[in-house]
Write an enzyme that holds these catalytic residues in place. Structure first.
Site, mmCIF file in Angstrom:
data_model
loop_
_atom_site.group_PDB
_atom_site.id
_atom_site.type_symbol
_atom_site.label_atom_id
_atom_site.label_comp_id
_atom_site.label_asym_id
_atom_site.label_seq_id
_atom_site.Cartn_x
_atom_site.Cartn_y
_atom_site.Cartn_z
ATOM 1 N N ARG A 269 0.864 -1.185 0.000
ATOM 2 C CA ARG A 269 0.000 0.000 0.000
ATOM 3 C C ARG A 269 0.898 1.232 0.000
ATOM 4 O O ARG A 269 1.529 1.545 1.010
ATOM 5 C CB ARG A 269 -0.878 -0.039 1.258
ATOM 6 C CG ARG A 269 -2.041 0.940 1.260
ATOM 7 C CD ARG A 269 -2.680 0.993 2.641
ATOM 8 N NE ARG A 269 -1.842 1.746 3.555
ATOM 9 C CZ ARG A 269 -1.723 1.496 4.860
ATOM 10 N NH1 ARG A 269 -2.384 0.514 5.418
ATOM 11 N NH2 ARG A 269 -0.936 2.244 5.618
ATOM 12 N N HIS A 273 -3.211 4.528 5.093
ATOM 13 C CA HIS A 273 -4.445 3.736 5.151
ATOM 14 C C HIS A 273 -5.611 4.504 4.522
ATOM 15 O O HIS A 273 -6.327 3.995 3.664
ATOM 16 C CB HIS A 273 -4.744 3.400 6.617
ATOM 17 C CG HIS A 273 -6.132 2.937 6.884
ATOM 18 N ND1 HIS A 273 -6.663 1.791 6.323
ATOM 19 C CD2 HIS A 273 -7.126 3.485 7.650
ATOM 20 C CE1 HIS A 273 -7.912 1.647 6.740
ATOM 21 N NE2 HIS A 273 -8.214 2.655 7.538
ATOM 22 N N TYR A 282 4.631 4.761 11.208
ATOM 23 C CA TYR A 282 4.863 3.329 11.360
ATOM 24 C C TYR A 282 5.683 2.673 10.252
ATOM 25 O O TYR A 282 5.882 1.477 10.263
ATOM 26 C CB TYR A 282 3.526 2.578 11.528
ATOM 27 C CG TYR A 282 2.477 2.868 10.464
ATOM 28 C CD1 TYR A 282 2.504 2.211 9.242
ATOM 29 C CD2 TYR A 282 1.462 3.801 10.688
ATOM 30 C CE1 TYR A 282 1.549 2.472 8.274
ATOM 31 C CE2 TYR A 282 0.495 4.069 9.733
ATOM 32 C CZ TYR A 282 0.545 3.403 8.528
ATOM 33 O OH TYR A 282 -0.400 3.664 7.578
#
Lengths: 405, 361
Positions: A269, A273, A282
């Protein structure tokens, strides 16, 4: 008298021999993700061109939807940039009669299947939950709760098999979703019933912020298939040709009565998100850059150029097609949707209950009072409300909450 | 223990009738539905070869084959989730949850999907699913076998919630649930499974549709509003109340969703007093909603606050203690006695408890 005290009741015989019910070896996935682009494999140039047009459109769709979110036209958008190959392969590989079961990040697969981009975005725009007719399009509503759509796919495939139809269901889920109980129950039911269903796990590395290592200790997600008695396939999810081929083989196997398959497409990805997330908390930019070198569009274009099927004209035509789609999205999404607040009561049950009829009447009265007030104000003359500004109740319905999973 | 025998309808035409248990009537409802509609499929745990732990599906797998009466893997979310997919494809699944408390794993599928799919898709994907849930206590069941879970389902828009108390309703409501175009939680009172009534399997009597309550006993003094396993309790209480000079009316709700405000309000306006009786916990339970609805509609007709007689607000007790928990005739009569028959209501000691009627025996 116990059993042991009965003469002759106890023999030192071995227990009945245990044998595995199925040889697990043929079910095991390959050790490395299967890939086709850049190999010596003989590939169908027509298919490659279709996949290429699809992934270019897909990336443009993601960019446009993200921009519309920043402009307040979408409540939220979970981008699938970086995952276009798997998305488009899933959308293109199905036959007319097959069903697709997407999760909330799989808008591209639905668009690749031919759905109207604006209808697909209804959920995220917030004008209704599902903007398209699942029965007419054979695409189930985008599922926000994780993995819960997988048992639906199994049930639908099971029903199709019972009816003697050759329908196959393709169910999409992410790496995080494989930890949900519904993933387990769906795969188990599918294998026991030998349902014509294919599970596509897009392993994009993260469930929002949690990396795969905190999600599972399995050798790979594809290995989970073996425990259910179905084959697991591991494929390079950024390789559109390989993903299309692996999915196609699994679908035909299911169609011919061979039962379900679990496919893990390894991808990444590239964006956060959603627009509301901050991926820098992260993961490192080095990791992202590493994956940028394995870009699904670049992989396809390299192959097509090597085959002599891609020149500047083709690139321009594909890009223009994607721009047209994006312009259409902008035009239509920038217009306020027509909303009917009392429709909130229309589809709760087949017939409205007496209680819902009362509540609908209450809302109708509120709307009428709002309109009356607006008319009075307009007649009184500041002029601001004269321009057909929607009533307060409409405004309340138009903008839903901002975040989804 | 009371049985439905005491409340069987008596319309005189008993020629073709014979004693039938509620479980047998349910079995016949399933069989008749399967005969009539080939899209009706039964799914559940142990419902095939065994015929269900309560034998409600006895013989159906043998008659219709395992594809129509299917023993599924032991996974309730999978059962309900796959039923949703089958409904999407045009089938009409009837799911058996083995016991009330074993239905909880399916809750997300029910709440997030079955209850919303029609609404989510603007009517494109109706969910004609029947979920049969054996519920309630009084059968000596160990932990997790006696829950009254109806309030959870009632609180979920999109679900219909019905529960029979008679053999005729068991058949008629189950047939209605199966042909309904929306998900119906069909709650079967376990302790009434073996209660018998004279009933004609050849000509099952017609019963009012889902959404309608029925007055089981006419009375003028006060109304007992109840459903499912508490209906026989209230019928017995009404009989016992005659000795006290009270002529109690008993309303069997039958359908918790949709709720029949009309029948309930008509009764309470006539009697002026009401007690709601159910097994499930009082706090946050169905009785609070029902009492509020009565107050909203009957305030000027009420002679006393609407009282509730319910299970205590405790996890369902172990079987050796369940008799203290379940609302019984005495507790119902105690509540009726506190309906302000005299003028000194505030001295009766109930007002500070907010109307909760769960005192020990």
């Amino acid at each position: 008298m116990t059993v042991l005290e009965q003469p002759g009741a106890y023999h030192l015989a071995p227990p009945p021999a245990w044998r595995p019910r199925l040889d697990p070896a043929p079910l095991l996935p390959d050790g490395e993700p299967y890939h086709l682009l850049g190999t010596e494999a003989d590939l169908d140039p027509e298919l490659l061109s279709r996949l290429h047009a699809g992934v270019v459109r897909g990336r443009r769709f993601n960019e446009q939807a993200t921009a519309l979110t920043k402009q307040g036209r979408l409540a939220v958008y979970p981008s699938s940039t970086g995952q276009e190959a798997a998305e488009v392969a899933a959308g293109l590989v199905l036959a007319e009669q097959d069903w697709l079961f997407p999760s909330y990040r799989d808008t591209l697969a639905a668009v690749a299947r031919g759905l109207d981009p604006v209808e697909v975005l209804s959920l995220l725009r917030g004008d209704w939950h599902s903007g398209y007719d699942p029965r007419a399009t054979r695409v189930a509503p985008l599922s926000t709760p994780l993995a819960t759509q997988l048992p639906h796919a199994v049930g639908l495939a099971h029903a199709a098999r019972l009816r003697g139809d050759d329908t196959v269901a393709l169910a999409m889920v992410g790496d995080g979703g494989t930890s949900e109980g519904d993933f387990h129950e769906a795969l188990n039911f599918a294998a026991v019933w030998q349902s014509p269903v294919v599970f596509l796990v897009q392993n994009n590395g993260f469930a929002i912020s949690v990396p795969l290592a905190k999600q599972t200790a399995a050798p790979s997600l594809a290995h989970k298939a073996v425990g259910y008695g179905m084959p697991g396939r591991l494929v390079d999810g950024n390789d559109a040709a390989a993903t299309h081929q692996v999915l196609g083989e699994a679908i035909e196997r299911a169609r011919e009565g061979g039962g379900p398959t679990l496919v893990e497409a390894v991808t990444y990805r590239m964006e956060a998100h959603t627009n509301a997330d901050d991926a820098s908390r992260y993961r490192s930019s080095e990791e992202v850059e590493h994956w940028r070198a394995h870009d699904p569009i670049a992989l396809l274009e390299r192959e097509l150029r090597a085959l002599g099927r891609l020149d500047e004209h083709t690139v321009e035509a594909v890009r223009a097609d994607a721009e047209d789609m994006a312009a259409g999205m902008r035009d239509r999404m920038n217009a306020d949707p027509v909303l009917c607040p009392t429709e909130l009561f229309e589809h709760v049950y087949d017939q409205r209950t007496p209680q819902l009829r009362e509540q609908s009447a209450l809302l109708r009265a509120e709307l009428a009072a709002d309109e009356e007030l607006a008319a009075e104000t307009a007649a009184g003359g500041t002029g601001a409300e004269r321009a057909g500004v929607p009533s307060g109740a409409d405004e309340g319905v138009r903008r839903p909450g901002s975040e989804t999973r | 223990m009371s049985t439905v025998e005491t409340i069987s309808a008596a319309d005189g035409t008993t020629a073709a009738r014979k004693p039938v248990t509620m479980a047998q009537a349910l079995n016949q409802a399933l069989r008749d539905a399967m005969l009539e509609d080939p899209t009706v499929h039964l799914m559940g745990e142990d419902i095939g070869t065994l015929g269900g732990v309560f034998r409600v599906t006895d013989g159906l797998a043998a008659e219709f084959g395992e594809d129509r009466c299917t023993d599924t893997p032991l996974a309730e979310a999978g059962i309900l989730g796959s039923a949703i997919g089958m409904a999407m494809y045009g089938l009409r699944p009837v799911v058996e949850m083995q016991f009330d408390a074993f239905a909880y794993p399916s809750f997300e599928q029910l709440v997030s999907h079955a209850a919303r799919m029609r609404n989510r898709t603007r009517g494109a994907l109706p969910m004609p699913i029947t979920v049969r849930v054996p519920y309630g206590g009084g059968i000596g069941g160990v932990e997790h076998h006696s829950d009254s879970s109806e309030a959870y389902y009632m609180a979920t828009p999109g679900l219909q919630v019905v529960t029979p108390a008679t053999v005729a309703d068991a058949y008629g409501l189950l047939r209605a649930a199966i042909v309904a175009e929306d998900p119906v939680i069909f709650m079967e009172p376990k302790r009434l499974y073996w209660g018998k009534a004279d009933w004609s399997s050849a000509e099952p009597e017609r019963v009012p549709p889902i959404g309608r309550a029925v007055v089981r006993r006419r009375g003028a003094s006060a109304t007992l509003i109840t459903y499912g396993p508490s209906v026989p309790v209230c019928m017995a209480a009404a009989e016992a109340a005659r000795a006290e000079g009270w002529d109690l009316e008993v309303v069997d709700l039958r359908s918790l969703v949709p709720f029949d405000d009309v029948t309930v309000a008509e009764s309470v306006r006539r009697t002026g007093r009401a007690v709601v009786v159910h097994e499930s916990a009082g706090f946050g339970g169905p009785g609070g909603e029902i009492a509020a609805r009565i107050t909203e509609r009957c305030f000027h007709h009420l002679e006393a606050p609407v009282l509730r007689v319910t299970g205590f607000d405790i996890p369902y007790p172990p079987p050796m203690l369940e008799s203290h928990h379940l609302p019984g005739v005495e507790r119902v009569l105690d509540a009726v006695g506190r309906l302000q028959w005299e003028s000194d209501w505030t001295a009766s000691g109930v007002s500070s408890a907010g109307g909760f009627e769960g005192g020990g025996e």
